[in-house]
Design a protein around this motif. Sequence first.
Motif, PDB file in Angstrom:
ATOM      1  N   ARG A  17       0.815  -1.195   0.000  1.00 19.24           N
ATOM      2  CA  ARG A  17       0.000   0.000   0.000  1.00 19.24           C
ATOM      3  C   ARG A  17       0.858   1.258   0.000  1.00 19.24           C
ATOM      4  N   VAL A  20       2.265   1.813  -3.465  1.00 19.19           N
ATOM      5  CA  VAL A  20       1.276   2.251  -4.439  1.00 19.19           C
ATOM      6  C   VAL A  20       0.811   3.666  -4.120  1.00 19.19           C
ATOM      7  N   ALA A  35      -5.873   8.566 -12.037  1.00 20.68           N
ATOM      8  CA  ALA A  35      -5.398   7.201 -12.248  1.00 20.68           C
ATOM      9  C   ALA A  35      -5.601   6.378 -10.982  1.00 20.68           C
ATOM     10  N   ARG A  36      -6.107   5.183 -11.156  1.00 23.68           N
ATOM     11  CA  ARG A  36      -6.288   4.287 -10.024  1.00 23.68           C
ATOM     12  C   ARG A  36      -5.275   3.153 -10.129  1.00 23.68           C
ATOM     13  N   PRO A  37      -5.021   2.511  -9.006  1.00 17.80           N
ATOM     14  CA  PRO A  37      -3.974   1.487  -9.005  1.00 17.80           C
ATOM     15  C   PRO A  37      -4.142   0.443 -10.095  1.00 17.80           C
ATOM     16  N   LEU A  38      -5.362   0.075 -10.380  1.00 16.63           N
ATOM     17  CA  LEU A  38      -5.553  -1.002 -11.344  1.00 16.63           C
ATOM     18  C   LEU A  38      -5.382  -0.532 -12.780  1.00 16.63           C
ATOM     19  N   PHE A  41      -1.923  -1.514 -14.269  1.00 13.05           N
ATOM     20  CA  PHE A  41      -1.802  -2.940 -14.552  1.00 13.05           C
ATOM     21  C   PHE A  41      -2.604  -3.324 -15.788  1.00 13.05           C
ATOM     22  N   PRO A 142      -2.600 -14.210 -10.547  1.00 11.23           N
ATOM     23  CA  PRO A 142      -2.811 -13.219 -11.603  1.00 11.23           C
ATOM     24  C   PRO A 142      -2.646 -11.790 -11.098  1.00 11.23           C
ATOM     25  N   LEU A 143      -3.100 -11.522  -9.860  1.00 14.90           N
ATOM     26  CA  LEU A 143      -2.970 -10.173  -9.317  1.00 14.90           C
ATOM     27  C   LEU A 143      -3.946  -9.204  -9.955  1.00 14.90           C
ATOM     28  N   ASP A 145      -7.251  -9.438  -9.973  1.00 14.60           N
ATOM     29  CA  ASP A 145      -8.515  -9.305  -9.252  1.00 14.60           C
ATOM     30  C   ASP A 145      -8.280  -9.107  -7.763  1.00 14.60           C
ATOM     31  N   LEU A 146      -7.278  -8.349  -7.431  1.00 13.73           N
ATOM     32  CA  LEU A 146      -6.963  -8.128  -6.018  1.00 13.73           C
ATOM     33  C   LEU A 146      -8.175  -7.664  -5.205  1.00 13.73           C
ATOM     34  N   PRO A 147      -8.899  -6.655  -5.652  1.00 12.61           N
ATOM     35  CA  PRO A 147     -10.022  -6.217  -4.822  1.00 12.61           C
ATOM     36  C   PRO A 147     -11.042  -7.321  -4.615  1.00 12.61           C
TER      37      PRO A 147
ATOM     38  N   VAL B   9       7.052  -4.110  -6.266  1.00  5.60           N
ATOM     39  CA  VAL B   9       5.820  -3.708  -5.590  1.00  5.60           C
ATOM     40  C   VAL B   9       4.769  -4.803  -5.729  1.00  5.60           C
ATOM     41  N   ARG B  17      -0.856 -11.950  -0.672  1.00  2.00           N
ATOM     42  CA  ARG B  17      -1.908 -12.824  -1.155  1.00  2.00           C
ATOM     43  C   ARG B  17      -1.602 -14.282  -0.860  1.00  2.00           C
ATOM     44  N   PRO B 147      -9.907  -3.257   0.287  1.00  2.00           N
ATOM     45  CA  PRO B 147     -10.564  -3.383  -1.010  1.00  2.00           C
ATOM     46  C   PRO B 147     -10.940  -2.036  -1.588  1.00  2.00           C
ATOM     47  N   TRP B 149      -9.667   0.777  -0.957  1.00  2.00           N
ATOM     48  CA  TRP B 149      -8.497   1.604  -1.214  1.00  2.00           C
ATOM     49  C   TRP B 149      -7.965   1.419  -2.637  1.00  2.00           C
ATOM     50  N   LEU B 150      -8.058   0.208  -3.128  1.00  2.00           N
ATOM     51  CA  LEU B 150      -7.576  -0.061  -4.475  1.00  2.00           C
ATOM     52  C   LEU B 150      -8.414   0.644  -5.528  1.00  2.00           C
ATOM     53  N   THR B 151      -9.693   0.787  -5.229  1.00  2.00           N
ATOM     54  CA  THR B 151     -10.602   1.252  -6.265  1.00  2.00           C
ATOM     55  C   THR B 151     -10.881   2.736  -6.159  1.00  2.00           C
TER      56      THR B 151
END
Lengths: 156, 156
Positions: A17, A20, A35-38, A41, A142-143, A145-147, B9, B17, B147, B149-151
């Motif tokens: 965290r 990121v 921009a969001r973390p995903l 990727f 895969p990383l 679908d982390l959320p 990272v 995970r 969760p 936080w990522l989005t």
Amino acid sequence: MSEPAWRVVLLLAGAFREGVDTLHAELAEQGHPEARPLHGFALQAVGARGCTINELGQRLGVSKQAAAKTAAGLEKAGYLAREPVPGDRRAVLLRRTPRADDLLAASEAGFEHVAQRWRRELGAARYDDLVDALTRIAGDGPLGDLPGWLTQRPSS
Amino acid sequence: MSEPAWRVVLLLAGAFREGVDTLHAELAEQGHPEARPLHGFALQAVGARGCTINELGQRLGVSKQAAAKTAAGLEKAGYLAREPVPGDRRAVLLRRTPRADDLLAASEAGFEHVAQRWRRELGAARYDDLVDALTRIAGDGPLGDLPGWLTQRPSS
DNA sequence: TTGAATAGACAATGTGGTTGTCTATCACGC
DNA sequence: GCGTGATAGACAACCACATTGTCTATTCAA
């Protein structure tokens, strides 16, 4: 032994965290505040040559529906454009826009800065040890679908 | 330094995970197949003496509405019970059920096993170095809203 | 040509988060 | 004792992420 086991697992999340967050603080300054973390990727998964929705889903390890939603969001944010695929009128080619390439470049630089900060903080040797240890420990999931992974129940 | 910065990272997330997945595989075997990663953290936040919804939200670093939802889910899963608070008829005391204590005990043991596995895999010295390095690197954010936080986009 | 496989859209659901509104209760001051 | 403000929690609406299931259109092969 000073740290309880559960703390160690939490530290991994905390460090992730931290990295990121630092990255996105920098990205926000560089003209990518939304921009969001995903995003990064996903754009990386799209690749320089572009890909279809299904391919994106496979590369991110999520369903094609999830990939479609992600692509829609990225398109709305100006990072992706849709082109027809010459040979196949069903498929849609997702292409990165120049803005996406800019984000990726800034993202790469930002990651580099994060790593440099850690390297400076720990010292080169300890940093390399950290990376090596993480490489052995980390799974190769895969990383993408982390959320969802946090919320979904394990079975089903 | 063979690893690009962004990979490092990602490794943090991958290791996190991996640890959580291993833990929950074990929890599933121990009679808690429906436990989700956030359950344990929430139950730990509730504490042995119980707490109210608002306190839970503060401890997890989320809104009271989110805490209420989490508590509702935990209650439905049989991990929490609601009791009236003697002095305050508005408040509700969330109390862990015996099943919750069982989950927490299994969770603690599971985390321990994960840590032991890593320790065995890396060797004690390297493991301790890893923990130390992570301690320096990791931020001390709430961790309760991973969760989201990522989005969520940063503020706005 | 007919039928299976594929690409993608669309809808419904589940889980996480948020803000905003509402009621009931408490606590304080007049 | 009563009005006012703060607080606990419920409820609704919404967003972002994921899922499965269903549907259309297109492709490809028998």
